[in-house]
Scaffold this motif. Sequence first.
Motif, PDB file in Angstrom:
ATOM      1  N   GLU A  37       0.841  -1.204   0.000  1.00  0.00           N
ATOM      2  CA  GLU A  37       0.000   0.000   0.000  1.00  0.00           C
ATOM      3  C   GLU A  37       0.872   1.248   0.000  1.00  0.00           C
ATOM      4  O   GLU A  37       1.846   1.333   0.761  1.00  0.00           O
ATOM      5  N   HIS A  38       0.496   2.197  -0.847  1.00  0.00           N
ATOM      6  CA  HIS A  38       1.243   3.447  -1.025  1.00  0.00           C
ATOM      7  C   HIS A  38       2.675   3.172  -1.509  1.00  0.00           C
ATOM      8  O   HIS A  38       3.595   3.931  -1.219  1.00  0.00           O
ATOM      9  N   ASP A  40       2.878   2.097  -4.932  1.00  0.00           N
ATOM     10  CA  ASP A  40       2.833   2.165  -6.410  1.00  0.00           C
ATOM     11  C   ASP A  40       3.437   3.454  -6.947  1.00  0.00           C
ATOM     12  O   ASP A  40       4.228   3.433  -7.891  1.00  0.00           O
ATOM     13  N   ASP A 178      -4.635   0.404  -9.067  1.00  0.00           N
ATOM     14  CA  ASP A 178      -6.031   0.009  -9.218  1.00  0.00           C
ATOM     15  C   ASP A 178      -6.405  -0.353 -10.652  1.00  0.00           C
ATOM     16  O   ASP A 178      -7.076  -1.357 -10.898  1.00  0.00           O
ATOM     17  N   TYR A 230      -3.965  12.170   0.658  1.00  0.00           N
ATOM     18  CA  TYR A 230      -3.248  11.274  -0.257  1.00  0.00           C
ATOM     19  C   TYR A 230      -2.142  12.057  -0.973  1.00  0.00           C
ATOM     20  O   TYR A 230      -0.974  11.627  -1.025  1.00  0.00           O
TER      21      TYR A 230
END
Length: 392
Positions: A37-38, A40, A178, A230
Amino acid sequence: MTLAAQARRAATAFAELHGSAPRGVWSAPGRVNLIGEHTDYNDGFVLPFALPQRTAVAAAPRTDGVLSVATLGEDGALRRADPVAIADLEPGAVTGWAAYPAGVAWVLRGEGVAGGADLVVAGDVPVGAGLSSSHALECAVALALLGLAGVPEDRPLIARWVQRAENDFVGAPTGLLDQTASLLCTEAHALFLDVRTGETEQVPFDAAAHGLEVLVVDTRAHHSNTDGGYAARRAGCERAAELLGVPALRDVGVDGLTEALDQLPDDLRPLVRHVVTENDRVLHAVAALRAGSPADLGPLLEASHASLRDDYRVSVPELDVAVGSALAEGALGARMVGGGFGGSVIALVPAERRAAVEERVLANFTARGWAAPRTFPAVPSAGAGRDDRSPT
Ligand code: GLA
């Protein structure tokens, strides 16, 4: 609902609205990310799988260059967005849910695919739950518009186009996780993606064969990637990479972590610690799946959640309570998924503990006066594709 059901709903609603059958129906799934997570947008590693929930788009071409989109609500009511001339699309011109299909049309226009279309959307990916409902919609729209134009599919390239729609039209500075998951995942596998190189590996993931389930808990706490939190994390990572003199945080390995942290100001250290350790956890998770030991994912999920909560600071109390409740009832591991600030949790649970986990999560939410979470077991499902054609 199954894949076929969403496609049928979209096609039926299309025929009712337009008085004729669509030219085709395409659909794309939501996703959960097992781990990574976080990472990419730091050129790192991710390991998502596709959910059974999908968004279907029934589509037919128009000759006037106009994009018309209607979406079928859970209540069966059709909401129509204002039709827009694709030639006039500019960032900011369309807001709300209609910005997602419009953004895709805007990007494709720049790639020479500018034909108008009637689109009718139906789906069951929970919205705002951190399960990628927006990307399911964008990917299905992209395949539909490309399919209507007869353009051959280059999935990794389509993922980049969809990212551009999100970044430059919708205004969410998201990475590639995603879209790539929605477009490239396959049934019964998790997708190991090296974002820097674009290399992928379909890693078999059959939790049920080991008596396990992946339980998704949608906490119903609001989640959005456009709220600023984000973007702030992403900007912090970019600043840290610059200070370290590397192209991206991917270039810092666990072995070099202490030395890297020593060179950074206090506010950036936790961000870097999360990204570097999370990339390492993805590699361990892939190794566990390759070895046929999905139970070994448990501690990695738990460590990932702690890192997202304490270092990356993207968790919220609802996510922490869901994770804690699951662990207390025998989950092997649990963590928040997606961007954070709300959304969903996944828990790796022995099948016989699932009901107890669901009950404990509900009881702990009710005791705090929070809305009841929505829970469902998730199995790795098929990626995006055309629905009204048999596979060749
Ligand atoms: C959101 C973004 C992804 C990724 C995750 C965090 O889902 O859309 O690109 O950054 O957050 O891993």
